[in-house]
Scaffold this motif. Structure first.
Motif, PDB file in Angstrom:
ATOM      1  N   PRO A   1       0.787  -1.148   0.001  1.00 13.42           N
ATOM      2  CA  PRO A   1      -0.013  -0.036  -0.062  1.00 13.42           C
ATOM      3  C   PRO A   1       0.820   1.320  -0.080  1.00 13.42           C
ATOM      4  O   PRO A   1       1.983   1.241   0.636  1.00 13.42           O
ATOM      5  N   GLY A   2       0.649   2.188  -0.887  1.00 15.59           N
ATOM      6  CA  GLY A   2       1.196   3.383  -0.902  1.00 15.59           C
ATOM      7  C   GLY A   2       2.284   3.542  -1.651  1.00 15.59           C
ATOM      8  O   GLY A   2       2.882   4.621  -1.760  1.00 15.59           O
ATOM      9  N   THR A   3       2.742   2.451  -2.246  1.00 17.81           N
ATOM     10  CA  THR A   3       3.950   2.597  -3.186  1.00 17.81           C
ATOM     11  C   THR A   3       3.575   3.049  -4.636  1.00 17.81           C
ATOM     12  O   THR A   3       2.504   2.979  -5.045  1.00 17.81           O
ATOM     13  N   PRO A   4       4.640   3.553  -5.042  1.00 22.30           N
ATOM     14  CA  PRO A   4       4.323   4.470  -6.549  1.00 22.30           C
ATOM     15  C   PRO A   4       3.944   3.358  -7.602  1.00 22.30           C
ATOM     16  O   PRO A   4       4.297   2.194  -7.640  1.00 22.30           O
ATOM     17  N   LEU A   5       3.266   3.845  -8.531  1.00 22.45           N
ATOM     18  CA  LEU A   5       2.927   3.052  -9.778  1.00 22.45           C
ATOM     19  C   LEU A   5       3.339   3.960 -10.942  1.00 22.45           C
ATOM     20  O   LEU A   5       2.598   5.161 -11.008  1.00 22.45           O
ATOM     21  N   ALA A   6       4.223   3.523 -11.863  1.00 27.07           N
ATOM     22  CA  ALA A   6       4.508   4.371 -12.863  1.00 27.07           C
ATOM     23  C   ALA A   6       3.561   4.597 -14.146  1.00 27.07           C
ATOM     24  O   ALA A   6       3.550   5.710 -14.454  1.00 27.07           O
ATOM     25  N   ARG A   7       2.820   3.533 -14.330  1.00 22.95           N
ATOM     26  CA  ARG A   7       2.053   3.576 -15.421  1.00 22.95           C
ATOM     27  C   ARG A   7       0.870   2.697 -15.335  1.00 22.95           C
ATOM     28  O   ARG A   7       1.229   1.479 -14.719  1.00 22.95           O
ATOM     29  N   LEU A   8      -0.529   2.945 -15.646  1.00 20.69           N
ATOM     30  CA  LEU A   8      -1.496   1.937 -15.502  1.00 20.69           C
ATOM     31  C   LEU A   8      -1.740   1.099 -16.861  1.00 20.69           C
ATOM     32  O   LEU A   8      -2.199  -0.008 -16.840  1.00 20.69           O
ATOM     33  N   ALA A   9      -0.900   1.549 -17.845  1.00 18.78           N
ATOM     34  CA  ALA A   9      -0.947   0.650 -19.177  1.00 18.78           C
ATOM     35  C   ALA A   9       0.139   0.652 -19.893  1.00 18.78           C
ATOM     36  O   ALA A   9       0.846   1.382 -19.970  1.00 18.78           O
ATOM     37  N   LEU A  10       0.498  -0.267 -20.590  1.00 15.65           N
ATOM     38  CA  LEU A  10       1.708  -0.539 -21.423  1.00 15.65           C
ATOM     39  C   LEU A  10       1.431  -0.266 -22.653  1.00 15.65           C
ATOM     40  O   LEU A  10       0.194  -0.369 -23.207  1.00 15.65           O
ATOM     41  N   PRO A  11       2.477   0.410 -23.538  1.00 17.32           N
ATOM     42  CA  PRO A  11       2.329   0.904 -24.763  1.00 17.32           C
ATOM     43  C   PRO A  11       1.990  -0.504 -25.639  1.00 17.32           C
ATOM     44  O   PRO A  11       2.542  -1.186 -25.264  1.00 17.32           O
ATOM     45  N   GLN A  12       1.274  -0.137 -26.565  1.00 18.80           N
ATOM     46  CA  GLN A  12       1.000  -1.425 -27.490  1.00 18.80           C
ATOM     47  C   GLN A  12       2.299  -2.094 -28.053  1.00 18.80           C
ATOM     48  O   GLN A  12       2.348  -3.337 -28.075  1.00 18.80           O
ATOM     49  N   ALA A  13       3.368  -1.139 -28.193  1.00 22.07           N
ATOM     50  CA  ALA A  13       4.701  -1.772 -28.570  1.00 22.07           C
ATOM     51  C   ALA A  13       5.227  -2.843 -27.815  1.00 22.07           C
ATOM     52  O   ALA A  13       6.078  -3.862 -28.083  1.00 22.07           O
ATOM     53  N   GLU A  14       4.685  -2.640 -26.363  1.00 21.39           N
ATOM     54  CA  GLU A  14       5.413  -3.521 -25.249  1.00 21.39           C
ATOM     55  C   GLU A  14       4.353  -4.447 -24.830  1.00 21.39           C
ATOM     56  O   GLU A  14       4.709  -5.581 -24.190  1.00 21.39           O
ATOM     57  N   ALA A  15       3.147  -4.280 -25.023  1.00 24.34           N
ATOM     58  CA  ALA A  15       2.045  -5.298 -24.790  1.00 24.34           C
ATOM     59  C   ALA A  15       2.174  -6.543 -24.976  1.00 24.34           C
ATOM     60  O   ALA A  15       2.030  -7.493 -24.328  1.00 24.34           O
ATOM     61  N   GLY A  16       2.636  -6.802 -26.354  1.00 25.54           N
ATOM     62  CA  GLY A  16       3.028  -8.334 -26.870  1.00 25.54           C
ATOM     63  C   GLY A  16       3.780  -8.747 -26.151  1.00 25.54           C
ATOM     64  O   GLY A  16       3.765 -10.140 -25.848  1.00 25.54           O
ATOM     65  N   ASP A  17       4.892  -8.342 -25.962  1.00 23.49           N
ATOM     66  CA  ASP A  17       5.951  -8.883 -25.180  1.00 23.49           C
ATOM     67  C   ASP A  17       5.679  -9.687 -23.855  1.00 23.49           C
ATOM     68  O   ASP A  17       5.955 -10.739 -23.374  1.00 23.49           O
ATOM     69  N   TRP A  18       5.098  -8.486 -23.091  1.00 26.39           N
ATOM     70  CA  TRP A  18       4.627  -8.882 -21.884  1.00 26.39           C
ATOM     71  C   TRP A  18       3.803 -10.058 -21.977  1.00 26.39           C
ATOM     72  O   TRP A  18       3.653 -11.018 -21.187  1.00 26.39           O
ATOM     73  N   ALA A  19       2.475  -9.998 -22.953  1.00 25.58           N
ATOM     74  CA  ALA A  19       1.607 -10.986 -22.772  1.00 25.58           C
ATOM     75  C   ALA A  19       1.964 -12.376 -23.229  1.00 25.58           C
ATOM     76  O   ALA A  19       1.580 -13.450 -22.597  1.00 25.58           O
ATOM     77  N   THR A  20       3.070 -12.277 -23.907  1.00 27.23           N
ATOM     78  CA  THR A  20       3.729 -13.615 -24.496  1.00 27.23           C
ATOM     79  C   THR A  20       4.536 -14.383 -23.354  1.00 27.23           C
ATOM     80  O   THR A  20       4.273 -15.500 -23.258  1.00 27.23           O
ATOM     81  N   ALA A  21       4.992 -13.495 -22.393  1.00 24.01           N
ATOM     82  CA  ALA A  21       5.905 -14.042 -21.262  1.00 24.01           C
ATOM     83  C   ALA A  21       4.747 -14.668 -20.341  1.00 24.01           C
ATOM     84  O   ALA A  21       4.886 -15.684 -19.806  1.00 24.01           O
ATOM     85  N   VAL A  22       3.513 -13.920 -20.247  1.00 20.27           N
ATOM     86  CA  VAL A  22       2.574 -14.511 -19.110  1.00 20.27           C
ATOM     87  C   VAL A  22       1.904 -15.642 -19.671  1.00 20.27           C
ATOM     88  O   VAL A  22       1.662 -16.580 -18.942  1.00 20.27           O
ATOM     89  N   ALA A  23       1.484 -15.738 -21.053  1.00 22.34           N
ATOM     90  CA  ALA A  23       1.121 -16.711 -21.732  1.00 22.34           C
ATOM     91  C   ALA A  23       1.897 -18.106 -21.661  1.00 22.34           C
ATOM     92  O   ALA A  23       1.350 -19.285 -21.144  1.00 22.34           O
ATOM     93  N   ALA A  24       3.291 -17.875 -21.602  1.00 21.06           N
ATOM     94  CA  ALA A  24       4.163 -18.906 -21.563  1.00 21.06           C
ATOM     95  C   ALA A  24       4.267 -19.334 -20.064  1.00 21.06           C
ATOM     96  O   ALA A  24       4.422 -20.570 -19.811  1.00 21.06           O
ATOM     97  N   ASP A  25       4.204 -18.560 -18.833  1.00 21.07           N
ATOM     98  CA  ASP A  25       3.992 -18.879 -17.578  1.00 21.07           C
ATOM     99  C   ASP A  25       2.730 -19.619 -17.387  1.00 21.07           C
ATOM    100  O   ASP A  25       2.818 -20.700 -16.727  1.00 21.07           O
TER     101      ASP A  25
END
Length: 295
Positions: A22-46
């Motif tokens: 609680p109370g810790t910073p959050l840099a952004r709520l959403a990933l840019p589309q250019a980064e979203a695919g890489d993040w989702a691919t890693a999560v899908a593999a996990d």
């Protein structure tokens, strides 16, 4: 939890849950589309590590952080939007990883996180598995039986999520929507808000039940037809209507009424966060507040 899209295509609804201090910073709520695919691919593999059968289905992600209440709204609008966009995605069905991130103007409106709900310690990222109805039913049952006990994300995936969104991640796990509902109900119970969960649950599934919270010194709240009405009492109506604790002096009454008003605001905020229409009905001295809420 499954959502029917056609006679032969189904979706099962799920989420990635990220717990931060609680109370810790959050840099952004959403990933840019250019980064979203890489993040989702890693999560899908996990996820495939935990449930190998899921790799045969399309996995569709919103690469953005939401408050749990934003997912748990009538008709599950975030998951419904993901399904609509996935149905239009090019390419053959089956085994795809589809991620929706932010463009230059942010997320599309029906996937945009509410910045007013950004501060909570638990953030969730909705995803769904989409494919042939028979396979989705089978794999959905596997998810329901497996994720709650074994759904902790790999440490590398959690660290990658932490770096991508600029947050501190204490825990990261995969949940079905049923799991998320059960977790939210338990959290409300621990916070003294357990009486609100039946209202939320009824709204999620479109039940026609009327639910009345009538337990002084709690505020008087009525849910019916997807809308909530709260009795708005001034100090005299509160004191004379049986809502004030007994045996208080003048200062105690003043403090108790302030707590009552704060409780009303808290209840209204929680229910509005779940997408419910909330109105306050003025209930003056000498009028039956319960009758006014039912009018």
């Amino acid at each position: 939890m499954r959502h029917e899209t056609s006679d032969d295509v189904l979706c099962t609804l799920a989420a990635v849950a990220v717990e931060r201090p609680p109370g810790t910073p959050l840099a952004r709520l959403a990933l840019p589309q250019a980064e979203a695919g890489d993040w989702a691919t890693a999560v899908a593999a996990d996820l495939a590590r935990l449930v190998p059968e899921a790799a045969a289905l399309d996995l569709v992600f919103a690469s953005a952080l939401y408050d749990p209440a934003e997912l748990l709204r009538p008709h599950f609008p975030l998951h419904a939007a993901l399904e609509r966009y996935a149905a239009r995605a090019p390419g053959p069905d089956g085994g795809r990883v589809i991620a929706f991130g932010a463009g230059p103007g942010g997320m599309v409106p029906d996937l945009a996180p509410d910045p007013g709900l950004a501060d909570g310690p638990l953030k969730v990222l909705p995803f769904l598995l989409r494919g042939p109805a028979t396979e989705v039913r089978r794999i959905g049952e596997i998810l329901e039986s497996r994720l709650l006990d074994t759904g902790m994300a790999d440490a590398g995936t959690a660290l990658a999520t932490q770096a991508a969104f600029g947050l501190r991640c204490e825990h990261m796990r995969y949940l079905t929507l049923h799991d998320l509902m059960a977790m939210t109900a338990m959290q409300y119970e621990h916070a003294g808000l357990g009486a609100l969960w039946p209202m939320v649950e009824s709204a999620l599934f479109g039940d026609g039940d009327e639910i009345l919270l009538d337990a002084p010194p709690e505020p008087l709240v009525r849910y019916a037809g997807g809308a909530v009405r709260i009795a708005l009492l001034d100090a005299d109506a509160w004191a004379l209507g049986g809502f004030a604790p007994p045996g208080l002096d003048a200062q105690g009454m003043e403090r108790a009424f302030a707590r009552f008003e704060a409780r009303q605001r808290q209840i209204a905020a929680v229910l509005a966060g779940h997408g419910l229409e909330v109105t306050f009905d003025h209930c003056p001295v000498g009028k039956d507040a319960r009758a006014i809420l039912r009018a």
